[in-house]
Design a protein around this motif. Structure first.
Motif, PDB file in Angstrom:
ATOM      1  N   ALA A  53       0.829  -1.209   0.000  1.00  0.00           N
ATOM      2  CA  ALA A  53       0.000   0.000   0.000  1.00  0.00           C
ATOM      3  C   ALA A  53       0.860   1.254   0.000  1.00  0.00           C
ATOM      4  CB  ALA A  53      -0.934  -0.009   1.210  1.00  0.00           C
ATOM      5  N   GLU A  54       1.931   1.255   0.803  1.00  0.00           N
ATOM      6  CA  GLU A  54       2.838   2.409   0.845  1.00  0.00           C
ATOM      7  C   GLU A  54       3.526   2.610  -0.497  1.00  0.00           C
ATOM      8  OE1 GLU A  54       4.125   2.119   5.582  1.00  0.00           O
ATOM      9  OE2 GLU A  54       5.274   1.076   4.029  1.00  0.00           O
ATOM     10  N   HIS A 109       2.467   1.671  -3.527  1.00  0.00           N
ATOM     11  CA  HIS A 109       1.541   2.159  -4.549  1.00  0.00           C
ATOM     12  C   HIS A 109       1.197   3.628  -4.324  1.00  0.00           C
ATOM     13  CE1 HIS A 109       1.127  -1.568  -6.637  1.00  0.00           C
ATOM     14  NE2 HIS A 109       0.787  -2.217  -5.544  1.00  0.00           N
ATOM     15  N   ARG A 110       1.082   4.019  -3.062  1.00  0.00           N
ATOM     16  CA  ARG A 110       0.813   5.428  -2.781  1.00  0.00           C
ATOM     17  C   ARG A 110       1.994   6.292  -3.226  1.00  0.00           C
ATOM     18  NH1 ARG A 110      -0.579   4.708   2.045  1.00  0.00           N
ATOM     19  NH2 ARG A 110       1.209   5.487   3.242  1.00  0.00           N
ATOM     20  N   GLU A 140       1.710   9.160  -6.201  1.00  0.00           N
ATOM     21  CA  GLU A 140       2.030  10.569  -5.957  1.00  0.00           C
ATOM     22  C   GLU A 140       3.112  11.048  -6.914  1.00  0.00           C
ATOM     23  OE1 GLU A 140       2.491  13.979  -2.679  1.00  0.00           O
ATOM     24  OE2 GLU A 140       2.799  11.925  -1.963  1.00  0.00           O
ATOM     25  N   ARG A 148      -2.391   5.810 -12.878  1.00  0.00           N
ATOM     26  CA  ARG A 148      -1.932   4.435 -12.689  1.00  0.00           C
ATOM     27  C   ARG A 148      -1.125   3.922 -13.888  1.00  0.00           C
ATOM     28  NH1 ARG A 148      -5.106   0.574 -15.119  1.00  0.00           N
ATOM     29  NH2 ARG A 148      -7.191   1.168 -15.818  1.00  0.00           N
ATOM     30  N   GLN A 177       0.336   0.434 -12.907  1.00  0.00           N
ATOM     31  CA  GLN A 177      -0.336  -0.161 -11.765  1.00  0.00           C
ATOM     32  C   GLN A 177      -1.749  -0.562 -12.159  1.00  0.00           C
ATOM     33  OE1 GLN A 177       1.220   3.522  -9.755  1.00  0.00           O
ATOM     34  NE2 GLN A 177       0.806   2.305  -7.913  1.00  0.00           N
ATOM     35  N   GLU A 212      -4.657  -1.934  -7.482  1.00  0.00           N
ATOM     36  CA  GLU A 212      -3.489  -1.426  -6.771  1.00  0.00           C
ATOM     37  C   GLU A 212      -3.534   0.091  -6.614  1.00  0.00           C
ATOM     38  OE1 GLU A 212      -0.375  -4.819  -8.499  1.00  0.00           O
ATOM     39  OE2 GLU A 212      -0.728  -2.939  -9.581  1.00  0.00           O
ATOM     40  N   ALA A 249      -4.688   3.856  -3.347  1.00  0.00           N
ATOM     41  CA  ALA A 249      -3.653   4.884  -3.213  1.00  0.00           C
ATOM     42  C   ALA A 249      -4.205   6.253  -3.585  1.00  0.00           C
ATOM     43  CB  ALA A 249      -2.465   4.535  -4.093  1.00  0.00           C
ATOM     44  N   THR A 288      -6.443   7.504  -0.772  1.00  0.00           N
ATOM     45  CA  THR A 288      -5.661   7.938   0.384  1.00  0.00           C
ATOM     46  C   THR A 288      -5.024   9.304   0.132  1.00  0.00           C
ATOM     47  OG1 THR A 288      -5.191   5.660   1.044  1.00  0.00           O
ATOM     48  CG2 THR A 288      -3.732   7.359   1.890  1.00  0.00           C
TER      49      THR A 288
END
Length: 381
Positions: A211-212, A214-215, A219, A234, A239, A243, A247, A250
């Motif tokens: 998760a980290e 993909h975020r 970004e 993406r 991605q 996935e 992200a 978030t």
């Protein structure tokens, strides 16, 4: 709260500014300019076609002008103390800053499990894994090796005629067991262990959660694009929706991505740090694999410019030519030029030029100047 509406001309200027266009080119672009360009884009895509110049050299030329290609070679394949880039699968095969290595380890882990990569490679993650590991052992013992070093007799070569050895090596590459040490004159990839190529402090960094990672990738895509749809965000690092969507949500909750309304766009986002210039004064020839235009639908929506690469189209059916570069002038794509480097004669061949219907009167002169700069950069004048 009402969603801000951004018109297409402003969206276009935001996208160009995010990609590094509109700033004055340096008089003498050096390694620091080159590093900043790569940090802005996050990658330079690699492609084997060399009819003009290899694809990874061209985005920096489009933004900086006549930089020294040897500077990029040193960053990518030079001595370890000079390296700042590594090769891996990002948008496609790409040169990437070392900082992205931890963010792409999820993809390496997927390949190691046989969950990603081309179908005929995945077998080396499972029933033929021992064969691949035997190749890895040879590299560990003997040092950097290319696929041709393993093969006692060579048949056809090329993208579509990979041998079992090449497939096994490429699986090892996808899975992160090996990386690119250098490139030979034919642009053949030479493989080595990551710890002999990538700095130890990079490899020692903690692996983020999926998760980290993909975020972090979303970004970075958002900063490189400035303004973009879900799909474009993406697509930058390839991605999947499953996935990328968490992200994006978030980052929106954190305020890094701001929802905006752009006419004709679905689910558009503006990065909170994106510049909003009132004018873009740019002049650049763009490689087919430049991140400004590699997503063809985005290029068409931003510029009203339908662009397709015609390398694989039979010559008699091509509309614009074999290796065609769109020409950016101001904030519009106004022409396209089919170019070829005649290295023996040391000249740049302009096989055809097609102007867009709304190209300004000074397009041909501006294009002539840009072609002159490219010819000089290629060492032909």
């Amino acid at each position: 709260m009402a969603i801000e509406r951004i018109g297409l001309p402003q969206a276009r200027r935001i996208a160009l500014a995010a990609q590094g266009f509109g700033m004055r080119r340096p008089d003498k672009p050096g390694p620091a300019h080159l590093r900043r360009t790569i940090e802005r884009l996050h990658l330079h895509q690699i492609d084997s076609v060399n009819v003009l110049a290899r694809a990874h050299y061209l985005p920096a030329f489009s933004r900086l002008g006549g930089y020294d290609r040897a500077d990029l070679d040193r960053l990518a394949w030079g001595p370890k103390r000079q390296r700042r880039l590594f090769e891996y699968w990002a948008h496609e095969a790409s040169l990437l800053p070392f900082e992205l290595h931890p963010l792409l380890r999820w993809r390496m882990a997927q390949a190691d499990r046989g969950e990603t990569g081309w179908g005929r490679m995945r077998v080396y993650a499972t029933e033929r894994r021992g064969e691949a590991m035997a190749l890895l052992d040879r590299i560990r013992i003997e040092g950097p090796l290319a696929a041709s070093d393993f093969e006692s007799h060579k048949g056809q070569s090329g993208w579509w005629e990979w041998s079992d050895t090449k497939r096994a090596l490429e699986w090892l590459f996808w899975a992160g067991h090996i990386t690119t040490a250098s490139r030979r004159g034919s642009f053949e990839r030479v493989y080595d262990l990551p710890e002999r190529v990538i700095p130890g402090d990079v490899l020692a960094q903690a692996t983020p959660t999926d998760a980290e990672a993909h975020r972090g990738l979303i970004e970075r895509a958002a900063t490189a694009l400035g303004i973009a749809t879900d799909t474009e965000l993406r697509d930058y690092f390839r991605q999947s929706p499953d996935e990328a969507q968490p992200a994006i949500r978030t980052l929106a909750e954190e305020g890094a991505l701001i929802p905006v309304d752009v006419p004709g766009w679905r689910h558009a986002w503006l990065h909170r740090d994106a510049r909003r210039p009132r004018k873009i004064d740019a002049r650049a020839l763009l490689a087919p694999f430049d991140p400004l235009i590699w997503q063809r639908d985005r290029a068409e929506r931003l510029f009203g410019f339908r662009y397709r690469i015609e390398i694989y189209v039979p010559a008699e059916k091509r509309q614009h030519g074999y290796y065609v570069l769109p020409f950016l002038l101001g904030d519009r794509l106004v022409a396209r030029a089919d170019l070829k480097a005649d290295r023996q004669a040391k000249r740049l061949i302009v096989q055809s030029v097609h102007l867009e219907p709304d190209a300004p009167d000074h397009t041909r002169e501006a294009l002539r100047q840009e072609l002159g700069g490219m010819e000089q950069w290629l060492g032909f004048s």
